[in-house]
Design an enzyme around this catalytic site. Structure first.
Site, short mmCIF file in Angstrom:
data_model
loop_
_atom_site.label_atom_id
_atom_site.label_comp_id
_atom_site.label_asym_id
_atom_site.label_seq_id
_atom_site.Cartn_x
_atom_site.Cartn_y
_atom_site.Cartn_z
N ASP A 224 20.82 -0.84 14.07
CA ASP A 224 20.00 -1.97 14.52
C ASP A 224 20.78 -3.28 14.55
OD1 ASP A 224 17.82 -0.43 15.00
OD2 ASP A 224 16.76 -0.96 13.16
N ASP B 173 10.68 -7.04 3.87
CA ASP B 173 11.96 -7.74 3.92
C ASP B 173 11.98 -8.90 4.90
OD1 ASP B 173 13.16 -6.25 1.91
OD2 ASP B 173 13.76 -4.65 3.28
#
Ligand code: ARG
Length: 407
Positions: A14, A123
């Protein structure tokens, strides 16, 4: 010249795709920032990969010492454990990473920062709340939340753009690790009825495969901070690493937690945190001996508040500073040694001593050395029970008889 952005770069799929995607979508030059919090990766390969993919600069910061001294140990002193299960490894690393993103952005003259989190987890919240608190003007981009690509589409994007796809992409698990612990999600673990397959555990042995004789370890604390193992002085990073190895080999530190995320989802999380398990247990045992009953009762509430706050991304707040000040003050006599037995997946405290121990042998013993004045007890009981007696006389408290609990 394009504006610059600092991306928290892990080297995974990612964040690698993000380097290209940010350039395409926002025309920003990406500075990749990789932070070493004890996840033991090949950081020079990660750095090179960022540059190969197109970052204009790639930095690696060794943040292990600040992670341990400024985040992990204060949380240990607080006994912070989320929902009585999770030692908060990931949650503690995020504010530090956010701080380093902000520092780097300021040092490099970048106008924005980016992270690789999706829109479903904790997160993203921890990164963004922290960045906003430290640098309110800084723009934040979250590519993986914005681009709306599935895993397959992300892999395709990577292939089209010549970004190497790591073999770990084939693994069904999502893993995050640092010195304080490892978390494993996804794949079969998403069915909370399925026992975690042995392959997900890399830090801890299966209890069945551990030695038949117990191992003992002595952890020495100074004002609530662990400083020695078996009498040997170690810095925080080495001490935690040592315990991760020692306790992990005995199968200690596995956690299977159905956890309440901040965003409202219940998720099934597997953790391995051998060092954290042993240290939290030892620290609490020493507190039990050196803090008064009322300090302990109050501190438990603080611990829960502190754990929630860390979990919920509120590290950089005034409340955190207030709680930290209380916790620090509470630790001034938490000095001593705790002895633990590690055996077949469990750890237990089997000994503790402290120069500030409130445990008094003379008061506790039933032997000749007894100094407790038993003749004072009737008077104590008379006054202690006064309110219960008064109420019973007027309101006829008679066991549970006559109380209708049937709805
Ligand atoms: N559930 C844990 C937490 O919220 C672990 C998260 C792991 N993060 C990750 N990006 N894999 O702190």
């Amino acid at each position: 010249m394009a504006d610059k952005i600092v991306l928290a770069y892990s080297g995974g799929l990612d964040t690698s795709v993000a380097i290209k995607w940010i350039k395409e979508k926002y025309n920003l030059d990406v500075i990749a920032l990789t932070i070493d919090v004890g996840n033991e990766r090949d950081f020079s390969a990660i750095r090179q990969k960022a540059l190969d993919v197109g970052a204009i600069k790639a930095l690696v910061v060794d943040a292990k010492d600040s992670f341990v001294n400024e985040y992990v140990f204060p949380a240990l002193q607080a006994d912070a454990l989320y929902e009585a299960e999770y030692p908060l490894a990931t949650a503690l690393a995020r504010p530090l990473m956010a701080k380093l993103l902000v520092d780097t952005a300021q040092g490099e003259g970048a106008s924005a920062v980016a992270h690789g989190c999706t829109g479903k987890g904790n997160d993203q919240v921890r990164f963004e709340v922290s960045v906003n608190a430290l640098a309110p003007g800084l723009k934040i981009i979250a590519p993986a939340r914005e681009w709306g690509m599935t895993r397959e589409q992300t892999i395709n994007y990577a292939q089209r753009h010549g970004i190497p796809v790591p073999v770990t992409v084939a693994s069904p698990y999502s893993i995050d690790e640092n010195l304080w612990g490892k978390s494993i999600e996804c794949g079969v673990l998403e069915d909370p009825w399925v026992e975690p397959p042995e392959e997900v555990f890399t830090w801890t042995k299966s209890a069945g495969e551990t030695p038949d004789k117990p191992d003992y370890v002595e952890v020495g604390f100074e004002k609530g901070i662990p400083v020695t193992i078996d009498g040997q002085e170690l810095n925080g990073v080495s001490l935690i690493q040592r315990l991760n190895g020692l306790a992990g080999r005995r199968g200690v530190g596995r956690v299977d937690h159905v956890e309440n995320r901040l965003v409202g989802i219940k998720s099934r999380e597997i953790y391995e945190a051998p060092g954290a398990k042993v240290l939290l247990q030892a620290h609490q045992a020493l507190e039990a001996m050196t803090l008064s009953k009322s300090q302990l009762r109050f501190k438990q509430k603080v611990a829960q508040e502190y754990a929630d706050l860390i979990y919920n991304g509120l590290w950089f707040t005034a409340l955190r500073q207030d709680l930290a000040a209380y916790v620090k003050s509470s630790q001034r006599f938490v000095t001593g040694i705790v002895r633990l037995k590690l055996f077949k997946g469990s750890s237990s405290v089997v000994g503790r001593k402290s120069p500030f121990s409130l445990y008094s042998y003379g008061l506790a013993t039933y032997d000749k050395a007894d100094v407790f004045d038993q003749s004072a007890s009737p008077g104590f009981i008379h006054i202690w029970g006064l309110s219960a007696r008064t109420q019973a006389q007027v309101q006829k408290i008679d066991g549970d008889k006559g109380i209708d609990v049937s709805q």
